[in-house]
Design an enzyme around this catalytic site. Structure first.
Site, PDB file in Angstrom:
ATOM      1  N   TYR A 172       0.844  -1.194   0.000  1.00 11.83           N
ATOM      2  CA  TYR A 172       0.000   0.000   0.000  1.00 11.83           C
ATOM      3  C   TYR A 172       0.883   1.250   0.000  1.00 11.83           C
ATOM      4  O   TYR A 172       2.114   1.166  -0.077  1.00 11.83           O
ATOM      5  CB  TYR A 172      -0.970  -0.044   1.177  1.00 11.83           C
ATOM      6  CG  TYR A 172      -2.019  -1.132   1.046  1.00 11.83           C
ATOM      7  CD1 TYR A 172      -2.872  -1.181  -0.053  1.00 11.83           C
ATOM      8  CD2 TYR A 172      -2.150  -2.132   2.006  1.00 11.83           C
ATOM      9  CE1 TYR A 172      -3.825  -2.175  -0.184  1.00 11.83           C
ATOM     10  CE2 TYR A 172      -3.106  -3.137   1.879  1.00 11.83           C
ATOM     11  CZ  TYR A 172      -3.935  -3.150   0.784  1.00 11.83           C
ATOM     12  OH  TYR A 172      -4.880  -4.140   0.641  1.00 11.83           O
ATOM     13  N   GLY A 318      -5.350 -14.061  11.748  1.00 14.62           N
ATOM     14  CA  GLY A 318      -6.469 -13.445  11.050  1.00 14.62           C
ATOM     15  C   GLY A 318      -7.444 -14.457  10.494  1.00 14.62           C
ATOM     16  O   GLY A 318      -8.623 -14.494  10.867  1.00 14.62           O
ATOM     17  N   CYS A 349     -12.142 -16.171   1.854  1.00 12.79           N
ATOM     18  CA  CYS A 349     -11.561 -14.978   2.491  1.00 12.79           C
ATOM     19  C   CYS A 349     -10.876 -14.054   1.501  1.00 12.79           C
ATOM     20  O   CYS A 349     -10.814 -12.846   1.724  1.00 12.79           O
ATOM     21  CB  CYS A 349     -10.593 -15.389   3.599  1.00 12.79           C
ATOM     22  SG  CYS A 349      -9.258 -16.470   3.061  1.00 12.79           S
ATOM     23  N   CYS A 361     -16.306 -17.796   4.285  1.00 13.07           N
ATOM     24  CA  CYS A 361     -15.339 -18.792   4.745  1.00 13.07           C
ATOM     25  C   CYS A 361     -15.888 -20.167   4.443  1.00 13.07           C
ATOM     26  O   CYS A 361     -17.033 -20.468   4.791  1.00 13.07           O
ATOM     27  CB  CYS A 361     -15.062 -18.643   6.241  1.00 13.07           C
ATOM     28  SG  CYS A 361     -13.905 -19.871   6.912  1.00 13.07           S
ATOM     29  N   GLU A 411     -25.691 -42.285   3.968  1.00 16.18           N
ATOM     30  CA  GLU A 411     -24.639 -42.177   2.955  1.00 16.18           C
ATOM     31  C   GLU A 411     -24.407 -43.560   2.335  1.00 16.18           C
ATOM     32  O   GLU A 411     -24.193 -44.543   3.046  1.00 16.18           O
ATOM     33  CB  GLU A 411     -23.342 -41.656   3.590  1.00 16.18           C
ATOM     34  CG  GLU A 411     -22.103 -41.759   2.741  1.00 16.18           C
ATOM     35  CD  GLU A 411     -22.222 -41.072   1.388  1.00 16.18           C
ATOM     36  OE1 GLU A 411     -21.919 -41.730   0.374  1.00 16.18           O
ATOM     37  OE2 GLU A 411     -22.626 -39.891   1.348  1.00 16.18           O
ATOM     38  N   LYS A 429      -2.742 -30.366   0.102  1.00 16.02           N
ATOM     39  CA  LYS A 429      -4.154 -30.137   0.415  1.00 16.02           C
ATOM     40  C   LYS A 429      -4.677 -31.017   1.553  1.00 16.02           C
ATOM     41  O   LYS A 429      -5.880 -31.123   1.772  1.00 16.02           O
ATOM     42  CB  LYS A 429      -5.009 -30.334  -0.843  1.00 16.02           C
ATOM     43  CG  LYS A 429      -4.637 -29.364  -1.966  1.00 16.02           C
ATOM     44  CD  LYS A 429      -5.694 -29.263  -3.022  1.00 16.02           C
ATOM     45  CE  LYS A 429      -6.893 -28.490  -2.555  1.00 16.02           C
ATOM     46  NZ  LYS A 429      -7.908 -28.307  -3.606  1.00 16.02           N
TER      47      LYS A 429
END
Length: 641
Positions: A172, A318, A349, A361, A411, A429
């Site tokens: 910034y 955060g 996000c 989220c 299921e 992942k």
């Protein structure tokens, strides 16, 4: 377990009850005029209630043209103070303290979000992401912005904030002045180190003169910009000592600027946990003011260990606070299994911000809805039967059970999670499995009945007679009418990832979207000879730039080939005939993996509508989407029953 994490610390005269901080994140929840909305206030209040020691708000613009996003807070005029006083009052009902982060976006903005003006910067070099040409600031304009920072800080004090954080990071405007990567000026604000730091020094002096010596004033700094020609750690060490000498009360160590080609301001799951902590530790060795560290820290035990090693004084989480606003209270109570951990996917996000929307989220569908949600038990509980235990069905079950309904999940496979289970198999992942284990634990506590290896049929519905049926049956892989597609060595990406099939050493993956590219990376890491065939002009097109950058690095490292603008014509016993602008040719293949997308599996819905009056279809059974969409739809349906 958490002696250091839950010990107090002072920043100037402000005593913070613990070392867990919600670091500033753009939410896009404010009103367009910079005032605080009910949604924005409730979003922060939930974190204060959840036990966070310090909450740092996002990017308060110092003037009406300083905004990098359309719906962020602002304190550039006195009329904005009242709404933000409601915010600080809400937070102060609890033990938390709250700082306003104040900033000017500079070139990392655009005329569509900053009041219709051309972005401005130290020099006329566009931002890599936004690419709108900025105008070089004049000396008079720089001097006015310095005053704007001081005035904004004073308004923050009047609005009841416990301090301000000056945003000199992430590319910034202040960071642009500090950086030789962006700042090419040759006047007193450019060139050598002292000139480039002059803007920040003048801003601090202006703020301090207006807010007084006892008000907390901190700074966030990208100590490494991760860009060619950007500021490096050697220079940041010097700057850190100056920051303390000038009088800042704490230093928030961060990294990076806008752009795909670095480890990022908000790191994806491809980046290691707490990777910035060693940088904070370097700064902490040479300053005496409190030092923050941040980025990919999602576990309170991880935070405690960083404090024990003296890497930092305050731990920023955060994204962890988005996933679970109650993380501190759960950690303090020792209830770590109940923490909903951030998985680093970036889908909600940051993904929403790319298109100007408010953040969401994936693992926390209630984010941003705090101001209107009602969790009180219903007066007349219903029996709810859910067909399918993918993420949408699991979330629908959780929400409905929270409201007091009697819930059962059926299921047909032997595991929970649906296609989200296989999504955790590709490289980097594995944390996706955290959500499935968390929601399974919650369903057990809520008393939800789970039946595996049981397919929902008309007969089952007639026998159980539920008040509501939720069809969450997901989607089926697309299998287009390609000659040879029914051969035995043609398999689906999901079966490959789950290890349900064995593959050969020469593999062609048909489809280069997210699933196909990740499956190819998974196979490449097994040192197979892999090629992707994609009809579009590039692979990974449905991924954001940051995740695409990291996934393609893996594909390149493991020499996965890619044929774009190419279609599969025929599958042979030992290869695949493909076609592009160069004509037809054959790729050798012992295994062909299909990753061509999904189509809704809505056959059950059509059957049940004949015998039941209240069938609700969600997620991939309704339309092709992703886990973010399915979980939100499941939650919304379950909570509204």
């Amino acid at each position: 377990m958490f002696d250091k994490l839950f010990s107090p610390i002072k920043i100037n005269q402000c005593e913070i009850p613990n070392r867990l901080a919600v670091t500033a994140m753009v939410a896009n929840y404010c009103n367009e005029d910079g005032t605080a909305s009910d949604k924005y206030i409730a979003y922060h209040e939930a974190k204060a209630k959840g036990g966070w020691g310090l909450i740092i708000t996002e990017d308060y613009a110092v003037n009406e043209h300083a905004m990098g996003y359309k719906y962020i807070g602002g304190l550039w005029n006195d009329g904005q103070i009242e709404s933000h006083k409601k915010l600080t009052d809400a937070v102060h009902k609890y033990d938390s303290k709250i700082f306003a982060q104040i900033y000017h976006a500079g070139r990392q903005s655009g005329s569509l979000v900053n009041g219709g003006v051309q972005p401005m910067a130290p020099s006329a070099i566009p931002c890599p992401w936004l690419r709108e040409m900025p105008r070089e600031l004049t000396i008079a304009e720089i001097e006015q912005i310095v005053e704007d920072f001081g005035d904004t800080a004073l308004r923050a004090k009047k609005a009841g904030f416990d301090g301000v954080e000056v945003h000199a990071a992430h590319g910034y405007l202040i960071a642009q002045f500090l950086s030789p990567y962006v700042n090419k000026r040759t006047d007193k604000y450019g060139g050598n180190f002292d000139n480039r730091t002059r803007f920040l020094k003048e801003i601090y002096e202006n703020i301090r003169a207006k807010v007084g010596k006892d008000f907390a004033v901190t700074v966030r700094l990208s100590v490494v910009e991760d860009m060619p020609g950007g500021r490096d750690m050697a220079e940041s060490r010097i700057l850190a000592k100056l920051i303390e000498e000038w009088g800042f009360d704490a230093l928030h160590v961060s990294c990076a600027v806008y752009g795909d080609h670095n480890r990022q301001i908000v790191s994806p799951m491809y980046v290691s946990h707490a990777w910035q902590a060693d940088l904070a530790a370097e700064i902490k060795k040479i300053v005496n003011i409190p030092v923050f560290t941040v980025n990919r820290i999602n576990d309170p035990r991880m935070a405690e260990s960083l404090l024990e090693m003296d890497k930092a004084d305050i731990i920023g989480m955060g994204r962890g606070s988005l996933a679970d606003p109650d993380l501190p209270n759960k950690a303090k109570a020792g209830d770590l299994q109940s923490i909903r951990y951030c998985i680093g996917c970036l889908q909600g996000c940051t993904g929403a911000l790319y298109v100007g929307g408010p953040i969401t989220c994936l693992v926390n569908p209630s984010l941003g809805e705090e101001y209107k949600l009602d969790y009180s038990k219903v007066e007349n509980p219903k029996s709810v039967l859910i067909a399918g235990a993918g993420p949408g069905g699991l979330e629908a079950a959780r929400a409905a059970a929270m409201k007091g309904h009697s819930v059962s999940i059926y299921e047909k496979r032997e595991f929970l999670g649906g296609q989200f289970r296989s999504a955790a198999y590709p490289p980097s992942k594995g944390e996706l499995a955290n959500y499935t284990t968390w929601v399974t634990n919650e369903l057990e506590k809520l008393g939800v009945n789970i039946y595996l290896n049981t397919e929902v049929t008309k007969e089952l519905i007639l026998d159980k007679k539920p008040d509501v049926v939720i069809a969450a049956t997901g989607g089926n892989p697309l299998v287009p009418p390609i000659k040879g597609i029914d051969k035995a060595h043609v398999v689906t990406a999901e079966d490959v990832l789950l290890g349900n099939v064995s593959v050969g050493d020469k593999i062609v993956v048909a489809g280069g979207g997210e699933v196909g590219s990740e499956t190819a990376a998974h196979l490449g890491m097994q040192q197979r000879e892999v090629s992707i065939v994609e009809m579009r002009s590039a692979i990974c097109m449905d991924l954001d730039g940051v995740n695409k950058y990291y996934l393609k690095k893996i594909l390149n490292e493991y020499e996965v080939g890619a044929y774009v603008n190419t279609k599969v014509v025929e599958i042979l016993d030992d290869g695949v005939i493909v076609e592009n602008s160069q004509g037809q040719f054959t790729l050798a293949a012992e295994t062909v993996v299909l990753a061509l997308g999904y189509k809704p599996n809505n056959g059950l819905t059509e059957q049940l509508k004949e015998i039941h009056h209240n069938v609700i279809t969600i997620g991939g059974a309704l339309k092709t989407g992703n886990a973010l969409d399915a979980i939100k739809e499941g939650f919304d349906v379950g909570i509204s029953l």
